[in-house]
Scaffold this active site. Structure first.
Site, PDB file in Angstrom:
ATOM      1  N   GLU A 137       0.826  -1.210   0.000  1.00  0.00           N
ATOM      2  CA  GLU A 137       0.000   0.000   0.000  1.00  0.00           C
ATOM      3  C   GLU A 137       0.870   1.274   0.000  1.00  0.00           C
ATOM      4  O   GLU A 137       0.657   2.185   0.798  1.00  0.00           O
ATOM      5  CB  GLU A 137      -0.964   0.007   1.191  1.00  0.00           C
ATOM      6  CG  GLU A 137      -1.919  -1.167   1.195  1.00  0.00           C
ATOM      7  CD  GLU A 137      -2.983  -1.060   2.289  1.00  0.00           C
ATOM      8  OE1 GLU A 137      -2.734  -0.410   3.329  1.00  0.00           O
ATOM      9  OE2 GLU A 137      -4.076  -1.636   2.111  1.00  0.00           O
ATOM     10  N   GLU A 282      -6.019  -8.223   0.258  1.00  0.00           N
ATOM     11  CA  GLU A 282      -6.504  -8.249   1.646  1.00  0.00           C
ATOM     12  C   GLU A 282      -8.003  -7.967   1.649  1.00  0.00           C
ATOM     13  O   GLU A 282      -8.481  -7.059   0.962  1.00  0.00           O
ATOM     14  CB  GLU A 282      -5.808  -7.182   2.513  1.00  0.00           C
ATOM     15  CG  GLU A 282      -4.317  -7.348   2.657  1.00  0.00           C
ATOM     16  CD  GLU A 282      -3.692  -6.215   3.491  1.00  0.00           C
ATOM     17  OE1 GLU A 282      -4.442  -5.525   4.223  1.00  0.00           O
ATOM     18  OE2 GLU A 282      -2.469  -6.029   3.399  1.00  0.00           O
TER      19      GLU A 282
END
Length: 350
Positions: A137, A282
């Site tokens: 991220e 995720e």
């Protein structure tokens, strides 16, 4: 107590139209993983930001006991990798964000990383590495652009090193991105586009992905939509069709996951890319730390997600099998609680 499930239910559960006996883990009965043997493309994230991390031998045994054969890591620690050797499990190894600068600046560093963390395990009875995650991220707005200049060069160097070592026929490089990198002005998927401050770099990245047959990896959290907006309709976070339907160009959206995923699909289309593979790096639901972070709601979320995965129905724009990694396998009691106290309670297991 490390093996105690966060999600407990003491009877048979009918999910995806099939009644299955619950998985018995020690003295506790699990529900979340009852469909593991029916669901293709299903894996888990294995993080270790914990005061008492479990011995990797125990974790791998737990993965096997629950018929999970895909795991996503956030590093490539030798103890973990050696424990996964010979298991046949598909593994996504991770490169932490703090290594991106050195990998971007010097190709030799990328070659060394691949040699030590990939090639070393590519032996008979070694680790079945499927993906290499370059960063985690890295374009979160909270990072204030810290990794904006280094992520893409690091990706290119890692891909080049993998190719030079002869690994690209077995594995792909990717970058797990938060769903924050794209957005829609009116919340309709068809208005989706990459965030303005990262758009140029994201276009460079997705075109590189396309040219080299690499997947786009995205982390999507319906819980966070609920957490960040007190007016967010609760049922829209789940998969049972009770959310108010949003029409968009002939498609109807009754849950935020479908809307979020298809916003990415539209964002890619606007970049001229129609067929890129998408991986959900995720997705999960916490069990404590917020009024909506409870085992009951986590069970509701996972039951809907597992049913969706078992039926392989995909999303309105992509009615196909989804490849998903649950977040996460274990609670991590040393994670920062800056996002919220729930951050330490994402695990299926405590």
């Amino acid at each position: 107590t490390s093996n105690i499930p966060n999600l407990t239910h003491h009877h048979f559960l009918n999910m995806a139209g099939r009644a299955m006996m619950l998985v018995n883990v020690g003295t506790v009965i699990m529900t979340t993983l009852t469909l593991a043997s029916l669901v293709r493309g299903f894996g888990v994230n294995w993080g270790n930001i914990a005061s008492h991390p479990l011995n990797p031998d125990i974790v791998v045994r737990m993965l096997k006991d629950n018929k999970i054969n895909k795991v996503k890591l956030f590093d490539a620690h030798s103890w973990t990798m050696n424990t996964l050797a010979g298991t046949g499990m598909e593994v996504m190894v991770g490169i932490p964000n703090n290594l991106l600068e050195s990998l971007a600046e010097d190709y030799e560093n990328a070659k060394d990383w691949v040699k030590e963390n990939v090639t070393a395990y590519m032996r008979k009875g070694g680790v079945n590495i499927k993906y290499v995650a370059v960063g985690n991220e890295p374009f979160l707005s909270a990072y204030n652009g810290s990794f904006l200049e280094t992520t893409f060069p690091a990706l290119k160097n890692i891909h080049k090193a993998l190719k030079e070592a002869g690994h690209t026929d077995k594995m792909k490089a990717t970058i797990p991105q938060n769903a924050e990198v794209y957005q829609s002005a009116n919340d309709k998927p068809s208005e989706g586009d990459f965030r303005s401050d990262v758009k140029k770099t994201m276009l460079d990245i997705v075109n590189f992905f396309h040219d080299n047959d690499l997947p786009f990896t995205v982390n999507i959290y319906p819980f966070l939509s609920l957490y960040l907006n007190e007016h967010f309709p609760v049922e829209f976070a789940f998969f049972d069709g009770k959310g108010e339907s949003i029409p968009d160009k002939g498609k109807n959206y009754d849950n935020v996951f479908d809307a979020n995923y298809d916003t990415l699909v539209y964002s890619l289309k606007k970049a001229g890319i129609k067929d890129m593979k998408i991986i959900i790096g995720e997705i999960g639901w916490p069990t404590d730390g917020h009024k909506h972070a409870t085992p009951k709601l986590a069970e509701k979320f996972y039951a809907g997600l597992m049913k969706r995965l078992a039926e392989e129905e995909g999303t309105p724009l992509r009615p196909e099998r989804l490849e998903v990694y649950l977040f996460g396998f274990l609670d991590e009691d040393m994670k920062s609680i800056m996002p919220g106290p729930f951050e330490r309670h994402w695990g299926i297991f405590r």
